[in-house]
Design an enzyme around this catalytic site. Sequence first.
Site, PDB file in Angstrom:
ATOM      1  N   VAL A  38       0.867  -1.176   0.000  1.00 52.44           N
ATOM      2  CA  VAL A  38       0.000   0.000   0.000  1.00 52.44           C
ATOM      3  C   VAL A  38       0.901   1.223   0.000  1.00 52.44           C
ATOM      4  O   VAL A  38       1.839   1.314   0.800  1.00 52.44           O
ATOM      5  CB  VAL A  38      -0.926   0.026   1.229  1.00 52.44           C
ATOM      6  CG1 VAL A  38      -1.841   1.245   1.180  1.00 52.44           C
ATOM      7  CG2 VAL A  38      -1.751  -1.255   1.306  1.00 52.44           C
ATOM      8  N   CYS A  39       0.629   2.151  -0.902  1.00 58.49           N
ATOM      9  CA  CYS A  39       1.347   3.424  -0.938  1.00 58.49           C
ATOM     10  C   CYS A  39       2.859   3.185  -1.036  1.00 58.49           C
ATOM     11  O   CYS A  39       3.322   2.426  -1.874  1.00 58.49           O
ATOM     12  CB  CYS A  39       0.964   4.251   0.292  1.00 58.49           C
ATOM     13  SG  CYS A  39       1.383   6.001   0.199  1.00 58.49           S
ATOM     14  N   THR A  40       3.641   3.813  -0.154  1.00 61.77           N
ATOM     15  CA  THR A  40       5.097   3.708  -0.238  1.00 61.77           C
ATOM     16  C   THR A  40       5.630   2.379   0.271  1.00 61.77           C
ATOM     17  O   THR A  40       6.848   2.173   0.281  1.00 61.77           O
ATOM     18  CB  THR A  40       5.763   4.862   0.533  1.00 61.77           C
ATOM     19  OG1 THR A  40       5.226   4.898   1.864  1.00 61.77           O
ATOM     20  CG2 THR A  40       5.509   6.187  -0.156  1.00 61.77           C
ATOM     21  N   THR A  48       2.973   3.528  -6.801  1.00 63.56           N
ATOM     22  CA  THR A  48       2.998   3.998  -5.431  1.00 63.56           C
ATOM     23  C   THR A  48       2.279   5.342  -5.406  1.00 63.56           C
ATOM     24  O   THR A  48       1.654   5.729  -6.395  1.00 63.56           O
ATOM     25  CB  THR A  48       4.440   4.095  -4.901  1.00 63.56           C
ATOM     26  OG1 THR A  48       4.416   4.426  -3.501  1.00 63.56           O
ATOM     27  CG2 THR A  48       5.252   5.148  -5.644  1.00 63.56           C
ATOM     28  N   ALA A  75      -1.644   2.696  -4.932  1.00 58.85           N
ATOM     29  CA  ALA A  75      -1.277   4.097  -4.787  1.00 58.85           C
ATOM     30  C   ALA A  75      -1.446   4.541  -3.330  1.00 58.85           C
ATOM     31  O   ALA A  75      -1.392   3.725  -2.416  1.00 58.85           O
ATOM     32  CB  ALA A  75      -2.117   4.944  -5.740  1.00 58.85           C
TER      33      ALA A  75
END
Length: 332
Positions: free
Chosen positions: A116-118, A136, A169
């Site tokens: 998830v994300c970074t 990301t 993202a």
Amino acid sequence: MSRPSDPTPRDVDVLAFPDVQLLDVAGPLQVFASANELAVAAGMLRPYRARVVMPGAAATASAGLGLVGHPLPAADAPCDTLIVAGGWGVHGAVRDTALVDWLRERARHARRTASVCTGAFLLAAAGLLNERRAVTHWTRCDELAARFPAVRVESDPIFIRDGAVWTSAGVTAGIDLALALVEEDLGRALALEVARHLVVFLKRPGGQAQFSAALSLQKAGDRFGELHAWIAENLAADLSVATLAARVGMSERSFVRHYRAQTGVTPARSIERMRLEAARRLLGDTALPVKRVAARCGFGTEETMRRGFLRSLGVSPQAYRERFAGSGASAG
């Protein structure tokens, strides 16, 4: 709603660490928890057994909330789904060689691995994204691509699946990712029911943009916000420079100069982006013929829309629909 064929709950580990982004952890966890609640209410077995795992006994999220989790399990222990959260703490996590080694080995024993994300930075540090498509948070895509050139970074999608590895993202996209995992396991009907239960506006397909075209054009002191709103509502109208300049009370030359200075793009490019976004939404959510989608979004002809899709997305409108359309698309 059918009963899962496997009576054993699927083990889901969500990896957290100090300064983790709270919603990266809580969002996916709640999706799986809601899937359990709805499945049991429908007379099914609990499909998931989800938990938070972390290098230490506890960690504080970047939002200031303390988290208590399970210690890292043995790297070779069976696991159905491994999800790596993100957040500012990912920088320290990437430098933790023992954690990176654990993740690399743990992924070998998981049916699927996601970030998830970074959290994608941790997957990349472990070599799990080499030669794979990945995404990301949109503000960190360039950094991910620069630090890990073997990763095929895409900045637009909400989430991407490349084989057994999924990346998503920023922040709330983790909910979309988890819903997609539930859909893969238990079907679209239950995934949509979970989305409704969580009062998610809609279950977004992975190919949807991270943020809207109109939002991406907004700047501090936005002087063209009302114009963008009007364009979005009138995509099939006359959107020539003369028309737009008249709406904001400027000469054509002055309008083009000020517009480009604020948004960084020409009016024509902005309009195409908004038309593409509207077309993607109609292709994914309705069964309208491609020709009618092109007309409704102001492309004029189906061929004009096709060229725009190929130029911006690398796929034709029909190919986009086949990949991202929901099974419940309406007639529009």
